[in-house]
Design a protein around this motif. Structure first.
Motif, PDB file in Angstrom:
ATOM      1  N   VAL A  29       0.857  -1.175   0.000  1.00  0.00           N
ATOM      2  CA  VAL A  29       0.000   0.000   0.000  1.00  0.00           C
ATOM      3  C   VAL A  29       0.897   1.229   0.000  1.00  0.00           C
ATOM      4  O   VAL A  29       1.762   1.387   0.862  1.00  0.00           O
ATOM      5  N   VAL A  30       0.693   2.099  -0.999  1.00  0.00           N
ATOM      6  CA  VAL A  30       1.526   3.288  -1.160  1.00  0.00           C
ATOM      7  C   VAL A  30       0.676   4.520  -0.878  1.00  0.00           C
ATOM      8  O   VAL A  30      -0.461   4.624  -1.347  1.00  0.00           O
ATOM      9  N   GLU A  31       1.237   5.449  -0.112  1.00  0.00           N
ATOM     10  CA  GLU A  31       0.506   6.662   0.257  1.00  0.00           C
ATOM     11  C   GLU A  31       0.931   7.823  -0.636  1.00  0.00           C
ATOM     12  O   GLU A  31       2.113   8.003  -0.933  1.00  0.00           O
ATOM     13  N   TYR A  32      -0.059   8.598  -1.061  1.00  0.00           N
ATOM     14  CA  TYR A  32       0.168   9.785  -1.887  1.00  0.00           C
ATOM     15  C   TYR A  32      -0.456  10.982  -1.192  1.00  0.00           C
ATOM     16  O   TYR A  32      -1.445  10.855  -0.474  1.00  0.00           O
ATOM     17  N   ALA A  33       0.116  12.171  -1.417  1.00  0.00           N
ATOM     18  CA  ALA A  33      -0.402  13.405  -0.828  1.00  0.00           C
ATOM     19  C   ALA A  33      -0.545  14.457  -1.920  1.00  0.00           C
ATOM     20  O   ALA A  33       0.374  14.673  -2.718  1.00  0.00           O
ATOM     21  N   CYS A  34      -1.715  15.105  -1.953  1.00  0.00           N
ATOM     22  CA  CYS A  34      -1.977  16.178  -2.911  1.00  0.00           C
ATOM     23  C   CYS A  34      -1.443  17.497  -2.352  1.00  0.00           C
ATOM     24  O   CYS A  34      -1.115  17.606  -1.175  1.00  0.00           O
ATOM     25  N   GLU A  35      -1.404  18.520  -3.203  1.00  0.00           N
ATOM     26  CA  GLU A  35      -0.907  19.830  -2.779  1.00  0.00           C
ATOM     27  C   GLU A  35      -1.797  20.461  -1.720  1.00  0.00           C
ATOM     28  O   GLU A  35      -1.333  21.236  -0.890  1.00  0.00           O
ATOM     29  N   ASP A  36      -3.095  20.124  -1.724  1.00  0.00           N
ATOM     30  CA  ASP A  36      -4.016  20.719  -0.749  1.00  0.00           C
ATOM     31  C   ASP A  36      -4.012  19.987   0.591  1.00  0.00           C
ATOM     32  O   ASP A  36      -4.803  20.304   1.474  1.00  0.00           O
ATOM     33  N   GLY A  37      -3.137  18.987   0.764  1.00  0.00           N
ATOM     34  CA  GLY A  37      -3.028  18.266   2.028  1.00  0.00           C
ATOM     35  C   GLY A  37      -3.813  16.963   2.071  1.00  0.00           C
ATOM     36  O   GLY A  37      -3.697  16.210   3.035  1.00  0.00           O
ATOM     37  N   ALA A  52       5.713   7.795  -9.243  1.00  0.00           N
ATOM     38  CA  ALA A  52       5.968   8.882  -8.296  1.00  0.00           C
ATOM     39  C   ALA A  52       4.740   9.751  -8.100  1.00  0.00           C
ATOM     40  O   ALA A  52       4.592  10.399  -7.063  1.00  0.00           O
ATOM     41  N   THR A  53       3.826   9.784  -9.092  1.00  0.00           N
ATOM     42  CA  THR A  53       2.598  10.563  -8.969  1.00  0.00           C
ATOM     43  C   THR A  53       1.404   9.684  -9.297  1.00  0.00           C
ATOM     44  O   THR A  53       1.514   8.702 -10.030  1.00  0.00           O
ATOM     45  N   TRP A  54       0.228  10.065  -8.736  1.00  0.00           N
ATOM     46  CA  TRP A  54      -1.004   9.323  -8.986  1.00  0.00           C
ATOM     47  C   TRP A  54      -2.167  10.295  -8.903  1.00  0.00           C
ATOM     48  O   TRP A  54      -2.204  11.153  -8.019  1.00  0.00           O
ATOM     49  N   ASP A  55      -3.134  10.158  -9.801  1.00  0.00           N
ATOM     50  CA  ASP A  55      -4.299  11.036  -9.811  1.00  0.00           C
ATOM     51  C   ASP A  55      -5.323  10.529  -8.802  1.00  0.00           C
ATOM     52  O   ASP A  55      -5.777   9.389  -8.899  1.00  0.00           O
ATOM     53  N   SER A  56      -5.693  11.374  -7.850  1.00  0.00           N
ATOM     54  CA  SER A  56      -6.647  10.951  -6.824  1.00  0.00           C
ATOM     55  C   SER A  56      -8.066  10.913  -7.352  1.00  0.00           C
ATOM     56  O   SER A  56      -8.930  10.302  -6.738  1.00  0.00           O
ATOM     57  N   GLY A  57      -8.328  11.557  -8.451  1.00  0.00           N
ATOM     58  CA  GLY A  57      -9.660  11.562  -9.019  1.00  0.00           C
ATOM     59  C   GLY A  57     -10.491  12.748  -8.577  1.00  0.00           C
ATOM     60  O   GLY A  57     -11.339  13.216  -9.319  1.00  0.00           O
ATOM     61  N   THR A  58     -10.280  13.246  -7.388  1.00  0.00           N
ATOM     62  CA  THR A  58     -11.065  14.385  -6.899  1.00  0.00           C
ATOM     63  C   THR A  58     -10.198  15.584  -6.518  1.00  0.00           C
ATOM     64  O   THR A  58     -10.615  16.716  -6.693  1.00  0.00           O
ATOM     65  N   HIS A  59      -9.007  15.330  -5.999  1.00  0.00           N
ATOM     66  CA  HIS A  59      -8.150  16.417  -5.520  1.00  0.00           C
ATOM     67  C   HIS A  59      -6.974  16.712  -6.440  1.00  0.00           C
ATOM     68  O   HIS A  59      -6.152  17.557  -6.124  1.00  0.00           O
ATOM     69  N   GLY A  60      -6.851  16.010  -7.538  1.00  0.00           N
ATOM     70  CA  GLY A  60      -5.750  16.255  -8.460  1.00  0.00           C
ATOM     71  C   GLY A  60      -4.642  15.235  -8.318  1.00  0.00           C
ATOM     72  O   GLY A  60      -4.832  14.138  -7.802  1.00  0.00           O
ATOM     73  N   ILE A  61      -3.476  15.620  -8.752  1.00  0.00           N
ATOM     74  CA  ILE A  61      -2.313  14.731  -8.771  1.00  0.00           C
ATOM     75  C   ILE A  61      -1.645  14.731  -7.401  1.00  0.00           C
ATOM     76  O   ILE A  61      -1.356  15.784  -6.841  1.00  0.00           O
ATOM     77  N   GLY A  62      -1.403  13.529  -6.884  1.00  0.00           N
ATOM     78  CA  GLY A  62      -0.727  13.389  -5.605  1.00  0.00           C
ATOM     79  C   GLY A  62       0.691  12.891  -5.791  1.00  0.00           C
ATOM     80  O   GLY A  62       0.979  12.100  -6.687  1.00  0.00           O
TER      81      GLY A  62
END
Length: 113
Positions: A29-37, A52-62
């Motif tokens: 399980v890999v954790e990603y963080a968007c710019e908005d927290g 290195a990046t993944w699209d969260s679908g609602t908050h943008g690229i994490g």
């Protein structure tokens, strides 16, 4: 409809196999963080190359938490029609063709086939 058709079994939506004795592939399980927290997790196979990046679908690229910064992709030069034309003919050849076509348009030269 045919008399032999299977009615009411919903073959496309349900599997007729049981899950007994089936073991899922090992995962990480890999954790990603968007710019908005906003943080979210994505499960990957342990054999997968984790991006290195993944699209969260609602908050943008994490960005991957604890991962390396993604390498900037080199800018690809956009080839215009003019660039492609200059790859096939020289500027002098194009000038001769232009002069010939202008002469035809003006009625100074016969149209060549």
């Amino acid at each position: 409809m045919s008399e032999r058709s299977l009615r009411g079994t919903q073959l496309g939506s349900r599997s007729l196999e049981s899950d007994v004795g089936v073991e899922p592939a090992p995962r990480q399980v890999v954790e990603y963080a968007c710019e908005d927290g906003h943080t979210f997790t994505v499960p990957f196979s342990v054999e997968a190359d984790v991006p290195a990046t993944w699209d969260s679908g609602t908050h943008g690229i994490g960005m991957r938490v604890g991962g390396e910064e993604p390498e900037a992709e080199p800018e690809k030069h956009v080839r215009t029609h003019w660039d492609m034309l200059l790859e096939r003919r020289s500027f002098e050849e194009l000038q001769v063709l232009l002069d010939e076509r202008l002469a035809v348009r003006r009625g100074e030269a016969p149209l060549q086939s």
